[in-house]
Design an enzyme around this catalytic site. Structure first.
Site, short mmCIF file in Angstrom:
data_model
loop_
_atom_site.label_atom_id
_atom_site.label_comp_id
_atom_site.label_asym_id
_atom_site.label_seq_id
_atom_site.Cartn_x
_atom_site.Cartn_y
_atom_site.Cartn_z
N CYS A 47 6.09 -29.69 -7.54
CA CYS A 47 5.77 -28.26 -7.56
C CYS A 47 4.71 -27.98 -8.61
O CYS A 47 4.85 -28.36 -9.77
CB CYS A 47 7.03 -27.46 -7.88
N CYS A 50 6.31 -25.64 -11.58
CA CYS A 50 7.39 -26.08 -12.48
C CYS A 50 6.82 -26.50 -13.84
O CYS A 50 5.66 -26.93 -13.94
CB CYS A 50 8.15 -27.26 -11.85
N HIS A 111 13.04 -23.67 -10.47
CA HIS A 111 12.39 -23.72 -9.16
C HIS A 111 13.23 -23.02 -8.08
O HIS A 111 12.71 -22.59 -7.06
CB HIS A 111 12.21 -25.20 -8.79
N ASN A 151 4.66 -12.12 -3.17
CA ASN A 151 4.85 -12.55 -1.78
C ASN A 151 6.02 -13.50 -1.80
O ASN A 151 5.97 -14.53 -2.48
CB ASN A 151 3.63 -13.33 -1.27
N SER A 159 2.88 -19.44 -0.87
CA SER A 159 2.43 -20.83 -0.79
C SER A 159 3.38 -21.80 -1.46
O SER A 159 3.21 -23.01 -1.34
CB SER A 159 1.04 -20.93 -1.42
N HIS A 162 8.69 -21.82 -5.55
CA HIS A 162 9.02 -21.53 -6.96
C HIS A 162 8.77 -20.03 -7.20
O HIS A 162 7.64 -19.55 -7.03
CB HIS A 162 8.14 -22.38 -7.88
N HIS A 164 7.59 -16.67 -8.04
CA HIS A 164 6.40 -16.26 -8.80
C HIS A 164 5.81 -14.99 -8.21
O HIS A 164 6.15 -14.60 -7.10
CB HIS A 164 5.35 -17.37 -8.80
N GLN A 166 2.05 -12.22 -8.65
CA GLN A 166 0.64 -12.23 -9.03
C GLN A 166 0.22 -10.87 -9.57
O GLN A 166 0.83 -9.85 -9.26
CB GLN A 166 -0.23 -12.55 -7.81
P1 H2U Z 1 1.12 -17.08 -3.35
O1 H2U Z 1 2.18 -18.10 -3.13
O2 H2U Z 1 1.64 -15.68 -3.29
O3 H2U Z 1 -0.06 -17.32 -2.48
O4 H2U Z 1 0.62 -17.27 -4.86
C1 H2U Z 1 0.26 -18.50 -5.40
C2 H2U Z 1 -1.04 -18.35 -6.12
O5 H2U Z 1 -1.15 -19.45 -7.01
C3 H2U Z 1 -2.25 -18.37 -5.21
O6 H2U Z 1 -2.98 -17.19 -5.38
C4 H2U Z 1 -2.49 -19.88 -7.06
C5 H2U Z 1 -3.04 -19.59 -5.66
O7 H2U Z 1 -4.42 -19.32 -5.74
N1 H2U Z 1 -2.50 -21.28 -7.43
C6 H2U Z 1 -3.08 -21.65 -8.64
O8 H2U Z 1 -3.62 -20.79 -9.34
N2 H2U Z 1 -3.04 -22.95 -9.04
C7 H2U Z 1 -2.50 -23.96 -8.31
O9 H2U Z 1 -2.45 -25.09 -8.75
C8 H2U Z 1 -2.00 -23.68 -6.94
C9 H2U Z 1 -1.89 -22.24 -6.55
ZN ZN Z 2 8.79 -25.37 -9.19
#
Ligand code: H2U
Ligand code: ZN
Length: 344
Positions: A47, A50, A111, A151, A159, A162, A164, A166
């Site tokens: 992940c 993490c 996680h 989201n 995506s 874990h 999170h 934004q």
């Molecule tokens: P979402 O799962 O809501 O898409 O948010 C994850 C965000 O994390 C996404 O905007 C960022 C993606 O750009 N990200 C990073 O900044 N670094 C990473 O290593 C992977 C994902």
């Molecule tokens: Zn994680």
């Protein structure tokens, strides 16, 4: 209440929604969503959120213990001033530069723990992190608006499981905020009171759409809800931003968030997907007596863990439409246990 097709007005955006109460009974042979895997490890070595793990950009996360904030490695907006020429030479072809800063906030090192599974102090910690980061972004001279959002679930485009959220902050006021600002300002100018305070007072009298009420916040299914189990959390006094909340209000908000997200998970006994976000007033240096801080929860599921509401044909081309009434959605949510199904 109303049982035949009708439309309802959303006074916050001044848009209408079509309500077709009888339609949820129709047969479904379409797409069935995958249910998210029920058990996640506390720590996942693959992940990128993490503690101690490497992110896509090659940076390693610290061994964090509370929330963890970092600048989005793939940010949708960049802080630098553009040196490009945006003029197209035609008034029908308009492009303007947009600056901003995007950050990611992990809720905790765990996680496997989503919002309803965190304890109240941990949820308060998430709220104070959003507050601090919002205030920091709002203080930049080129930032006019800060959007905090989560989201949750693959079906909402998340995506990574874990937990999170934004923050996207930008130099112009985005579309949804512009609509809410215009409506709340017009209402305030006409009535001398904030629209959302009058709305919550009325809903507290009627009770049929209420979910959770404490001293400082009310959670309800709005009269004009578009998504099947949409919820709005509204403060009880005018506040322009998270940073206007006092410690008692932060605790009350954590309590409402825990209760709402627990009801959500209990509805289909899954980790309930949604997009959630706060609407704060623009960070434009102006007073905002018309504004009441609120959060919207937009969950996509309709009738089971695997059947979602699609906003397609008519919704994309004409107007939003919903199948069950907001009153019956509120009734179903209210009837659920306040204890998370995993803790029973
Ligand atoms: P979402 O799962 O809501 O898409 O948010 C994850 C965000 O994390 C996404 O905007 C960022 C993606 O750009 N990200 C990073 O900044 N670094 C990473 O290593 C992977 C994902
Ligand atoms: Zn994680």
């Amino acid at each position: 209440m109303l049982d035949s097709p009708h439309r309802r007005f959303n006074p916050l955006t001044r848009e209408w929604v079509l309500v077709s109460p009888h339609r949820a009974r129709r047969p479904w042979q379409g797409q069935v969503e995958k249910t998210p895997s029920a058990t996640l490890p506390q720590y996942d070595p693959t992940c990128y959120l993490c503690p101690r793990n490497e992110r896509a950009g090659g940076v390693s996360n610290p061994d964090y213990s509370g929330t963890f904030v970092f600048e989005n490695d793939f940010a949708a907006l960049l802080p630098d001033e553009s040196t490009e020429n945006h003029a197209s030479g035609h008034p029908l072809l308009v492009a303007l530069p947009e600056r901003g800063i995007c950050r990611v906030v992990c809720f905790s090192p765990r996680h496997d723990l989503t919002l309803p599974e965190l304890d109240i102090p941990a949820i308060e910690n998430v709220l104070t992190t959003w507050t601090r980061e919002s205030a920091d972004l709002a203080s930049k001279d080129f930032i006019q608006y800060v959007q905090v959002f989560e989201n949750k679930g693959a079906v909402m485009g998340c995506s990574n499981p874990h937990p999170h959220s934004q923050l996207w902050s930008q130099s112009q006021i985005p579309t949804e905020i512009a609509k809410e600002l215009a409506a709340q300002t017009a209402y305030f100018n006409e009535h001398g009171r904030p629209l959302l305070l009058d709305y919550v007072r009325e809903e507290q009298k009627r009770r049929e759409r209420l979910l959770v009420v404490n001293d400082h916040f009310t959670a309800l299914v709005p009269f004009w809800a578009v998504w099947p189990f949409e919820v709005m959390v509204v403060g009880h006094r005018p506040t322009a931003a998270l940073s206007d909340l006092n410690p008692a209000e932060i605790s009350a908000l954590a309590d409402v968030f825990k209760q709402v997200t627990t009801l959500y998970d209990n509805l289909f006994e899954i980790s309930f997907p949604y997009s959630m976000g706060f609407h704060q007033a623009p960070a434009d240096g102006q007073p905002h007596p018309e504004w009441v801080l609120h959060a919207h929860f937009y969950p996509p599921l309709l009738r089971s863990a695997t059947v979602r509401k699609f906003m397609v044909g008519y919704e994309m081309l004409a107007m939003p439409q919903r199948d069950i009434t907001p009153e019956s959605a509120a009734e179903r949510l209210r009837a659920l246990s306040p204890v998370h199904y995993k803790q029973r």
